[in-house]
Design a protein around this motif. Structure first.
Motif, PDB file in Angstrom:
ATOM      1  N   HIS A  33      50.545 -39.841   2.911  1.00 43.77           N
ATOM      2  CA  HIS A  33      51.883 -40.278   3.010  1.00 43.77           C
ATOM      3  C   HIS A  33      51.805 -41.802   2.991  1.00 43.77           C
ATOM      4  O   HIS A  33      52.421 -42.509   2.250  1.00 43.77           O
ATOM      5  CB  HIS A  33      52.779 -39.620   3.686  1.00 43.77           C
ATOM      6  N   ASP A  36      50.610 -43.835   0.058  1.00 40.62           N
ATOM      7  CA  ASP A  36      51.414 -44.197  -1.197  1.00 40.62           C
ATOM      8  C   ASP A  36      52.319 -45.404  -0.784  1.00 40.62           C
ATOM      9  O   ASP A  36      52.585 -46.325  -1.546  1.00 40.62           O
ATOM     10  CB  ASP A  36      52.696 -43.103  -1.270  1.00 40.62           C
ATOM     11  N   GLY A 153      45.450 -42.771  -7.504  1.00 43.62           N
ATOM     12  CA  GLY A 153      45.677 -41.654  -6.154  1.00 43.62           C
ATOM     13  C   GLY A 153      44.367 -41.388  -5.642  1.00 43.62           C
ATOM     14  O   GLY A 153      43.268 -42.266  -5.595  1.00 43.62           O
TER      15      GLY A 153
END
Length: 293
Positions: A33, A36, A153
């Motif tokens: 997380h 991100d 990503g």
């Protein structure tokens, strides 16, 4: 934002040479997380990003740097992932210290990494530099890596799809420069005693020929083709040469050592002197192995 941001981190406290001023900020990434949020952070700041591991291969300027240090603190692994025939896949996060991985493999009786004994730093840094010694490079046991970029990503990439060279790593299948998040290695079954014997043999050789307990960043120059940078420096008269608190080791001429109170200015001056001495005597231009910021 849950990212941990450390304002004006000291590089001298984060590098094995103990040199360096401050960066603008350090970003600590602990989970997926956070990655991100890291992407958002990088798009809203004009700072130069730099992934810092254990800082064992860095020579950093004493002046403030307009950089965002990125540090992984995931603490994942080592662990057994799967068995393929007589091979075992072992995984860990990129912030795993390389000596710790070798110690874990020894206790598990897994062989293949003994030649990397005595190399400091993190797994991610070891891959980024294709760390190696005594005939073993990290690419020889690397199975695959999980790499992150802001655009793509997290992606798993087989080691066979990466490019490795002498202290060089790149990943052509991933656009742009990526952050190594985790890695898997392929090792063979042995016994803890045999693996330990191999590690002791490598370490004893290093202790006899390298300043393994000194405050250094390892070898500062790359070996030219078919030549030893350490031997060239020795024959050019650089072994044991000092300037202020910095000096070339009197054990191995390719190790720059902070004897206490050294500065980056002194270190860089010594590197210039060494290059000039080797060029004058052998007509060989040495390239730095240590990363200079």
């Amino acid at each position: 934002m849950s990212l941990e941001l450390i304002s004006h981190p000291s590089l001298s406290e984060r590098t094995s040479l103990g040199l360096g001023g401050t960066a603008e900020v350090e970003v600590v990434v602990r989970n997926e997380h956070d990655l991100d949020e890291l992407s958002e952070f990088l798009t809203t700041r004009t700072l130069r990003p730099f992934v810092i591991g254990e800082g064992t291969n860095l020579l950093v300027s004493d002046t403030p740097l307009d950089m965002a240090l990125i540090r992984i603190d995931a603490s994942h692994g080592p662990k057994r992932v799967e068995k393929i025939d007589d091979k075992l896949i072992v995984g860990c996060s990129a912030d795993q210290r390389l000596p710790g991985l070798l110690g874990w493999a020894q206790k598990a009786g897994l062989t293949g990494m003994e030649g990397l004994t005595g190399i400091p730093g993190s797994v991610g840094g070891g891959i980024a530099m294709n760390a190696g010694s005594y005939g073993t490079e990290i690419k020889d046991v690397l199975h695959r890596i999980r790499i992150w970029t802001p655009g793509a990503g997290l992606i798993w990439v087989d080691a066979s799809d990466c490019e490795f060279g002498y202290r060089h790593f790149s990943c052509p299948v991933v656009p742009g420069k990526g952050l190594i998040w985790e890695a898997e290695f392929i090792l063979s079954e042995s016994t803890p005693r045999k693996v330990q014997a191999g590690m002791k043999d490598v370490y004893s050789k290093k202790r006899a020929t390298q300043p393994v307990t000194a405050r250094s960043a390892g070898c500062v120059f790359k070996n030219p083709p078919d030549k030893s940078a350490g031997l060239l420096l020795d024959q050019a008269g650089m072994k044991g040469v000092t300037l202020g608190g910095m000096g070339f080791s009197d054990i191995h001429a390719n190790f720059l050592v902070n004897h206490g109170g050294g500065t980056a200015v002194e270190a860089l001056e010594l590197l210039d002197q060494a290059r000039a001495a080797v060029l004058k005597r052998f007509d060989v231009t040495l390239e730095t192995e240590v990363i200079v910021l």
